[in-house]
Motif scaffolding. Structure first.
Motif, mmCIF file in Angstrom:
data_model
loop_
_atom_site.group_PDB
_atom_site.id
_atom_site.type_symbol
_atom_site.label_atom_id
_atom_site.label_comp_id
_atom_site.label_asym_id
_atom_site.label_seq_id
_atom_site.Cartn_x
_atom_site.Cartn_y
_atom_site.Cartn_z
ATOM 1 N N VAL A 1 0.828 -1.204 0.000
ATOM 2 C CA VAL A 1 0.000 0.000 0.000
ATOM 3 C C VAL A 1 0.860 1.251 0.000
ATOM 4 C CG1 VAL A 1 -1.931 -1.146 1.152
ATOM 5 C CG2 VAL A 1 -0.232 0.058 2.509
ATOM 6 N N LYS A 2 0.210 2.362 -0.356
ATOM 7 C CA LYS A 2 0.871 3.665 -0.338
ATOM 8 C C LYS A 2 -0.105 4.701 0.207
ATOM 9 C CE LYS A 2 -0.494 4.622 -5.092
ATOM 10 N NZ LYS A 2 -0.084 4.958 -6.431
ATOM 11 N N SER A 3 0.372 5.887 0.420
ATOM 12 C CA SER A 3 -0.456 7.003 0.899
ATOM 13 C C SER A 3 -1.222 6.630 2.166
ATOM 14 C CB SER A 3 -1.447 7.454 -0.184
ATOM 15 O OG SER A 3 -0.786 7.783 -1.365
ATOM 16 N N ILE A 4 -0.516 6.095 3.133
ATOM 17 C CA ILE A 4 -1.149 5.677 4.391
ATOM 18 C C ILE A 4 -1.400 6.892 5.279
ATOM 19 C CG2 ILE A 4 -0.861 4.335 6.513
ATOM 20 C CD1 ILE A 4 0.999 2.471 4.882
ATOM 21 N N GLU A 5 -2.631 6.990 5.766
ATOM 22 C CA GLU A 5 -2.993 8.041 6.723
ATOM 23 C C GLU A 5 -3.729 7.404 7.888
ATOM 24 O OE1 GLU A 5 -5.076 11.422 5.132
ATOM 25 O OE2 GLU A 5 -3.968 11.300 3.239
ATOM 26 N N VAL A 6 -3.253 7.671 9.104
ATOM 27 C CA VAL A 6 -3.919 7.195 10.313
ATOM 28 C C VAL A 6 -4.168 8.417 11.177
ATOM 29 C CG1 VAL A 6 -3.752 5.692 12.334
ATOM 30 C CG2 VAL A 6 -2.686 4.991 10.181
ATOM 31 N N VAL B 1 -8.419 5.256 9.263
ATOM 32 C CA VAL B 1 -7.275 4.701 8.534
ATOM 33 C C VAL B 1 -7.596 4.716 7.050
ATOM 34 C CG1 VAL B 1 -5.778 2.680 8.241
ATOM 35 C CG2 VAL B 1 -6.748 3.184 10.496
ATOM 36 N N GLU B 2 -6.694 5.294 6.246
ATOM 37 C CA GLU B 2 -6.893 5.353 4.800
ATOM 38 C C GLU B 2 -5.600 4.978 4.099
ATOM 39 O OE1 GLU B 2 -8.264 9.282 3.848
ATOM 40 O OE2 GLU B 2 -10.185 8.982 4.852
ATOM 41 N N TYR C 1 -8.915 2.510 0.167
ATOM 42 C CA TYR C 1 -9.556 1.901 1.326
ATOM 43 C C TYR C 1 -9.664 2.946 2.431
ATOM 44 C CZ TYR C 1 -8.394 -2.589 -0.820
ATOM 45 O OH TYR C 1 -8.296 -3.655 -1.669
ATOM 46 N N SER C 2 -10.788 2.934 3.124
ATOM 47 C CA SER C 2 -10.996 3.845 4.243
ATOM 48 C C SER C 2 -11.687 3.070 5.363
ATOM 49 C CB SER C 2 -11.864 5.022 3.794
ATOM 50 O OG SER C 2 -12.117 5.874 4.878
ATOM 51 N N TYR C 3 -11.126 3.143 6.564
ATOM 52 C CA TYR C 3 -11.669 2.422 7.716
ATOM 53 C C TYR C 3 -11.888 3.376 8.881
ATOM 54 C CZ TYR C 3 -10.317 -2.065 5.656
ATOM 55 O OH TYR C 3 -10.207 -3.154 4.841
ATOM 56 N N GLU C 4 -12.860 3.041 9.700
ATOM 57 C CA GLU C 4 -13.041 3.685 10.990
ATOM 58 C C GLU C 4 -13.094 2.549 12.005
ATOM 59 O OE1 GLU C 4 -16.485 6.254 13.011
ATOM 60 O OE2 GLU C 4 -15.736 7.091 11.113
ATOM 61 N N ILE C 5 -12.141 2.547 12.945
ATOM 62 C CA ILE C 5 -11.997 1.450 13.900
ATOM 63 C C ILE C 5 -12.058 2.005 15.318
ATOM 64 C CG2 ILE C 5 -10.460 -0.396 14.698
ATOM 65 C CD1 ILE C 5 -9.363 -0.481 11.798
ATOM 66 N N LEU D 1 -14.813 -2.795 13.995
ATOM 67 C CA LEU D 1 -14.890 -2.134 12.705
ATOM 68 C C LEU D 1 -16.199 -1.354 12.670
ATOM 69 C CD1 LEU D 1 -13.887 -1.729 9.775
ATOM 70 C CD2 LEU D 1 -15.167 -3.778 9.185
ATOM 71 N N LEU D 2 -16.103 -0.025 12.633
ATOM 72 C CA LEU D 2 -17.287 0.821 12.630
ATOM 73 C C LEU D 2 -17.726 1.167 11.218
ATOM 74 C CD1 LEU D 2 -16.208 3.248 15.498
ATOM 75 C CD2 LEU D 2 -17.713 1.243 15.663
ATOM 76 N N GLU D 3 -16.752 1.349 10.327
ATOM 77 C CA GLU D 3 -17.077 1.684 8.943
ATOM 78 C C GLU D 3 -15.922 1.266 8.042
ATOM 79 O OE1 GLU D 3 -18.315 5.516 6.189
ATOM 80 O OE2 GLU D 3 -18.323 5.722 8.361
ATOM 81 N N LYS D 4 -16.302 0.805 6.851
ATOM 82 C CA LYS D 4 -15.321 0.419 5.839
ATOM 83 C C LYS D 4 -15.839 0.902 4.494
ATOM 84 C CE LYS D 4 -13.221 -3.601 3.620
ATOM 85 N NZ LYS D 4 -13.114 -5.053 3.641
ATOM 86 N N SER D 5 -14.963 1.522 3.730
ATOM 87 C CA SER D 5 -15.348 2.004 2.418
ATOM 88 C C SER D 5 -14.221 1.684 1.445
ATOM 89 C CB SER D 5 -15.579 3.520 2.473
ATOM 90 O OG SER D 5 -15.924 4.010 1.210
ATOM 91 N N VAL D 6 -14.589 1.175 0.281
ATOM 92 C CA VAL D 6 -13.609 0.860 -0.757
ATOM 93 C C VAL D 6 -14.084 1.508 -2.047
ATOM 94 C CG1 VAL D 6 -12.403 -0.964 -2.023
ATOM 95 C CG2 VAL D 6 -13.083 -1.343 0.352
#
Length: 168
Positions: free
Chosen positions: A46-51, A60-61, A71-75, A82-87
């Motif tokens: 992966v690249k462009s990691i943002e926490v 987390v993206e 990918y975008s996560y809310e944990i 796992l509260l939210e996941k978006s792809v």
């Protein structure tokens, strides 16, 4: 009694195996590890990691290398839920007004999500055509989560999807 998600159990197990005590507050690194595990990817893929910390969760993206998949996560910070996941998948849009049918779209969503068609066929499915692009949007709720999918109308390819935990 709190119910732990599969993701939370994986995080707790990973922390236990690594020798790190689980003190009830998930670190940003642990949230990243959990998101990567859920996506089936490693940090080198992966690249462009943002926490980023939010009030009660980690956001987390990241992007998969070699593709434009985002990918975008809310944990949850408290228990790793796992509260939210978006792809979001980037495909070349087709300006055609042609479209696959609603039933075909719902079957594609069922196959993509792994949820039985008998459940997905009750989903709200809408079609819109704007800016020379036709898209279907499919929304439904299942087992404590709200799902939303966007598909290209001419092909039925999933271009974006979201899974969000419903507050109880």
């Amino acid at each position: 009694m709190k119910r732990f998600s599969m993701l939370a159990m994986v995080v707790v197990a990973a922390l236990a195996l690594s020798g790190t005590a689980f003190a009830g507050t998930l670190s940003g690194q642990d949230a990243l590890k959990a998101a990567l595990h859920d996506a089936g990817l490693t940090k080198s893929q992966v690249k462009s990691i943002e926490v980023e910390p939010e009030k009660n969760a980690w956001e987390v993206e990241f992007r998969k290398k070699g593709s434009n998949t985002e990918y975008s996560y809310e944990i949850s910070k408290s228990d790793g839920t796992l509260l939210e996941k978006s792809v979001e998948y980037r495909y070349k849009h087709n300006a055609s007004k042609a479209k696959v049918g609603k039933k075909a779209v719902l079957k594609k969503v069922a196959k993509f999500s792994g949820i039985k068609y008998s459940i997905v066929k009750k989903a709200k499915c809408t079609y819109k055509y704007k800016k020379n692009e036709g898209e279907y949007t499919v929304k439904f709720r299942y087992k404590g989560y709200k799902y939303e999918y966007e598909l290209l109308a001419p092909t039925g390819k999933v271009i974006e999807w979201d899974k969000e935990r419903i507050a109880r």
